[in-house]
Motif scaffolding. Structure first.
Motif, PDB file in Angstrom:
ATOM      1  N   ASP A  49      39.526  98.461  43.428  1.00 52.16           N
ATOM      2  CA  ASP A  49      40.831  97.826  43.235  1.00 52.16           C
ATOM      3  C   ASP A  49      40.731  96.482  42.518  1.00 52.16           C
TER       4      ASP A  49
ATOM      5  N   MET B 207      39.905  94.374  39.380  1.00 59.55           N
ATOM      6  CA  MET B 207      39.775  94.570  37.940  1.00 59.55           C
ATOM      7  C   MET B 207      38.440  94.035  37.412  1.00 59.55           C
TER       8      MET B 207
ATOM      9  N   GLN C 108      41.831 102.467  39.788  1.00 64.72           N
ATOM     10  CA  GLN C 108      42.186 101.250  40.520  1.00 64.72           C
ATOM     11  C   GLN C 108      42.354 101.492  42.013  1.00 64.72           C
TER      12      GLN C 108
END
Length: 128
Positions: A11, A13, A34
């Motif tokens: 999750d 980035m 994600q």
């Protein structure tokens, strides 16, 4: 290790981007997701050689992702990415469905070692 098709689920980035960069530097083909749900959707649509998943994610844990992956393909190697990897290793904790634990932040050498350990466990020993 030969070039692999790898799915990275995280999750964060920054972690996704770093993992993709490190893996592609070793000539692997990388897809990223994600969330656990997004990752499992991708896993159902494509063939992968390896799944790497974060442990703590908002929609489902890496343990849950691993269980779902193993339900579909029990032989699929799953590497767990976690900031608590060293603690888990020290305590001998290896959740069901997880083949290897990789501590964050990840280095290129540690990543290569983790991949070798699950893809070619009978290969020549090497240091992480």
């Amino acid at each position: 290790v030969r070039s692999l098709k790898i799915l990275v689920i995280d999750d964060d980035m920054w972690t996704r981007d770093l993992m993709k960069l490190l893996l592609e530097a070793d000539n692997h083909e990388v897809d990223v997701a994600q969330t656990g749900t997004e990752g499992l959707t991708q896993f159902a649509r494509q063939e992968y050689d390896l799944v790497m998943t974060d442990r703590a994610m908002p929609d489902m844990s890496g343990d849950q992702v691993a269980a779902a992956v193993k339900k579909v393909n029990p032989a699929m190697p799953v590497v767990l990415l976690t900031g608590f990897g060293d603690v888990m290793k020290d305590e001998g904790e290896l959740p069901e469905g997880i083949d290897s634990i990789l501590s964050k932040p990840v280095t290129q050498d540690e990543l290569q070692h983790a991949i070798r350990s699950v893809i070619d466990p009978q290969g020549p020993p090497s240091e992480p």
